[in-house]
Design a protein around this motif. Structure first.
Motif, short mmCIF file in Angstrom:
data_model
loop_
_atom_site.label_atom_id
_atom_site.label_comp_id
_atom_site.label_asym_id
_atom_site.label_seq_id
_atom_site.Cartn_x
_atom_site.Cartn_y
_atom_site.Cartn_z
N ARG A 102 1.08 -1.23 0.08
CA ARG A 102 0.06 -0.08 -0.16
C ARG A 102 0.86 1.23 -0.05
O ARG A 102 0.68 2.40 -0.72
CB ARG A 102 -0.86 -0.09 0.99
N MET A 103 1.92 1.22 0.63
CA MET A 103 2.77 2.59 0.87
C MET A 103 3.61 2.63 -0.36
O MET A 103 3.78 3.63 -0.81
CB MET A 103 3.56 2.33 2.13
N TYR A 104 4.07 1.61 -0.82
CA TYR A 104 4.76 1.66 -2.16
C TYR A 104 3.95 2.27 -3.12
O TYR A 104 4.51 3.23 -4.08
CB TYR A 104 5.25 0.13 -2.55
N ARG A 105 2.57 1.77 -3.43
CA ARG A 105 1.82 2.24 -4.37
C ARG A 105 1.43 3.74 -4.10
O ARG A 105 1.39 4.52 -5.11
CB ARG A 105 0.56 1.51 -4.50
N ALA A 106 1.38 4.23 -3.08
CA ALA A 106 1.01 5.41 -2.49
C ALA A 106 2.27 6.19 -3.00
O ALA A 106 2.16 7.42 -3.50
CB ALA A 106 0.74 5.66 -1.22
N GLY A 107 3.39 5.80 -2.52
CA GLY A 107 4.75 6.67 -3.08
C GLY A 107 4.67 6.80 -4.45
O GLY A 107 5.00 7.92 -4.86
N ALA A 109 2.71 6.70 -6.94
CA ALA A 109 1.53 7.61 -7.37
C ALA A 109 1.96 8.97 -7.00
O ALA A 109 1.93 9.87 -7.96
CB ALA A 109 0.16 7.33 -6.65
N VAL A 110 2.54 9.27 -6.08
CA VAL A 110 2.82 11.02 -5.56
C VAL A 110 4.33 11.04 -6.45
O VAL A 110 4.12 12.03 -6.75
CB VAL A 110 3.01 11.03 -4.00
N ALA A 137 7.96 11.66 -1.73
CA ALA A 137 7.48 10.31 -2.33
C ALA A 137 8.53 9.45 -2.43
O ALA A 137 8.40 8.16 -2.07
CB ALA A 137 6.87 10.72 -3.65
N PHE A 208 1.81 1.33 -10.87
CA PHE A 208 0.68 1.57 -10.12
C PHE A 208 -0.32 0.66 -10.53
O PHE A 208 -0.89 0.12 -9.68
CB PHE A 208 0.23 3.15 -9.93
#
Length: 493
Positions: A102-107, A109-110, A137, A208
């Motif tokens: 989850r954190m990797y995908r959020a990072g 994306a940002v 990010a 992503f």
């Protein structure tokens, strides 16, 4: 993977027998799509280093567009690395708390959004803001990769996965230099320096969208533990107080202001460590697994990693300046000089595990020696009268450096991360990456003191600056020998 040395034993991946004679539930079978997932995960470390180093050679083109003040120029070049370094430990712990995928995908994306903002920047201020957000990010996504390798791959496969991780990191640094010089010179579609940032956007979008198909959502290792906000603030401020004066050593009156800030940062870091130990004793969530620093292999590995980055990162910056200022190469030609290193890194990473099987842990000393020898070729080339011979020596040195770098990164990373319990893998990866940023900043400060003469009227001292980095690399060879002795004493993993 090996047990956590000098602490409690941990269960191995493939079995369920515990050291105390009891039994624990067998771990789930490994993800059958893990290698496809790794391909997508490695985009993160590649881009995090690419976007840090591409600006070294693209910055003159950016400066021509905006005619920046010295402070604005420094912020564009160094602001990314500053924020990146501040957030790595916190970014790693967020993965432990809320899920690493989850954190990797959020990072990612940002990172895509902020990279696009860099490419579309209309003023120095907008570019600086985008670069700072881009660094944040990168700090979020980078530690998740090592943590996921630590938890998603069986021990027998981890060396191979780490070798690809080494390739992604090293190629990000080297290709950042190459394309950072080449793309502005090519002026693709009349966009000047902007494609240097645009190339990352489609890669981030693909990662992503495709990652969920190859990697299921992981259960947070520390779910429900809560975030250590106090620790995050103390960590960020202490790192900032150390990095800021190092990054601005030429702009600030370093003595005594810079030293006072560095000293304050060190004091605050000690307060942070004490705070973390107290939280652990009370059973409260802590940002940093401080017990790791009682593990000899972890400590020696982190210190060796520090010295290698302190030598390599500033060296790449100084060499790029030298090739354009003294050797008279264009930015594109200067960037292409790093090509042998890129090829050799890929070769070295594939040789690392077979050489370790044949030579044992001594391969760490061999790899560190190759790095020092490769860096030493640059000042040797600068001393030659013949341009042809000078370039031949330099290109050979870059290949030797790349071979050693490709060999040592997966082996050293594996030795360090094998001592980190899976529940703390994100934080451990954050510690490793933070030391890299601190080392790079300290190395650039040291080399800057040597490089710039007391009088602005005198030429820059490129050869002494490069020699200073060779000396640091030589110290890394000595420390590699010490690490080998520690590994033999405490288990190689």
């Amino acid at each position: 993977m090996t047990e956590l040395v000098d602490r409690q034993p941990v269960a191995r991946f493939g079995g369920h027998e515990r050291a105390d004679g009891g039994h624990s539930p067998a771990p789930p079978p490994p993800n059958p799509r893990r290698w496809w997932a790794l391909l997508l995960l490695l985009v993160g470390p590649f881009l995090s280093l690419f976007d840090q180093f591409c600006v070294n050679l693209a910055a003159p083109s950016v400066n021509q567009s905006f005619r920046m003040t010295p402070f604005e120029f420094q912020a564009v070049v160094g602001g990314y690395g500053l924020v990146y370094g501040l957030g790595l430990i916190t970014g790693g712990r967020l993965g432990d708390l809320f899920g690493r995928r989850r954190m990797y995908r959020a990072g990612i994306a940002v990172f895509a959004l902020t990279t696009l903002a860099c490419a579309l920047a209309w003023s120095p201020g907008s570019l600086i803001a985008a670069r700072l957000a881009q660094g944040a990010a990168a700090a979020l996504l980078q530690p998740q990769v090592l943590a996921l390798i630590r938890t998603q791959f069986p021990p027998a496969e981890q060396p191979r996965a780490l070798s690809w991780f080494a390739v992604s990191m090293s190629l990000g640094m080297v290709l950042g230099q190459i394309l950072g010089g080449a793309l502005p010179a090519w002026d693709v579609f009349g966009l000047g320096w902007r494609p240097v940032f645009l190339v990352a956007v489609p890669l981030c979008l693909a990662v992503f969208l495709l990652l969920p198909a190859t990697l299921g959502a992981d259960r947070p290792a520390l779910a429900g533990k809560g975030a250590d906000v106090t620790g995050a603030v103390l960590s960020a401020v202490s790192v900032a107080l150390v990095l800021l004066p190092l990054a601005a050593v030429r702009q600030w009156p370093f003595l005594p202001t810079g030293l006072a800030l560095c000293a304050a940062g060190c004091v605050l870091a000690a307060v942070f460590v004490r705070n973390q130990r107290a939280r652990v004793r009370r059973g409260r969530p802590a940002l940093l697994p401080v017990d790791l620093f009682s593990v000899p292999v972890f400590v020696h590995g982190v210190l060796l990693n520090f010295l290698l980055y302190m030598a390599s990162v500033p060296f790449a910056v100084v060499l790029a300046l030298y090739l354009q200022d003294e050797a008279g190469l264009s930015s594109a030609q200067a960037g292409l000089t790093f090509t042998p290193a890129a090829v050799a890194i890929a070769v070295g990473s594939r040789l690392a595990v077979p050489l370790r099987t044949r030579l044992g842990e001594r391969v760490l000393v061999l790899a560190a020696a190759l790095i020092a020898l490769g860096l030493a070729a640059a000042p040797a080339a600068a001393a030659l009268d013949s341009d042809g011979a000078s370039m031949a020596v330099l290109l050979t040195g870059m290949a030797v450096y790349g071979l050693g770098n490709g060999m040592i990164v997966p082996l050293l990373t594996g030795a360090v991360m094998s001592r980190v319990p899976p529940k703390d893998a994100g934080a451990g990866a954050g510690v490793l990456a933070t030391t890299q940023q601190l080392a790079a900043a300290l190395g650039i400060a040291v080399v800057g003191i040597v490089l710039y003469p007391a009088s602005d009227a005198r030429p820059l001292r490129y050869t002494p600056a490069m020699v200073s980095e060779v000396v640091i690399a030589a110290l890394a060879v000595v420390l590699a020998g010490r690490l080998v002795a520690v590994l033999r004493r405490h288990g190689t993993g």
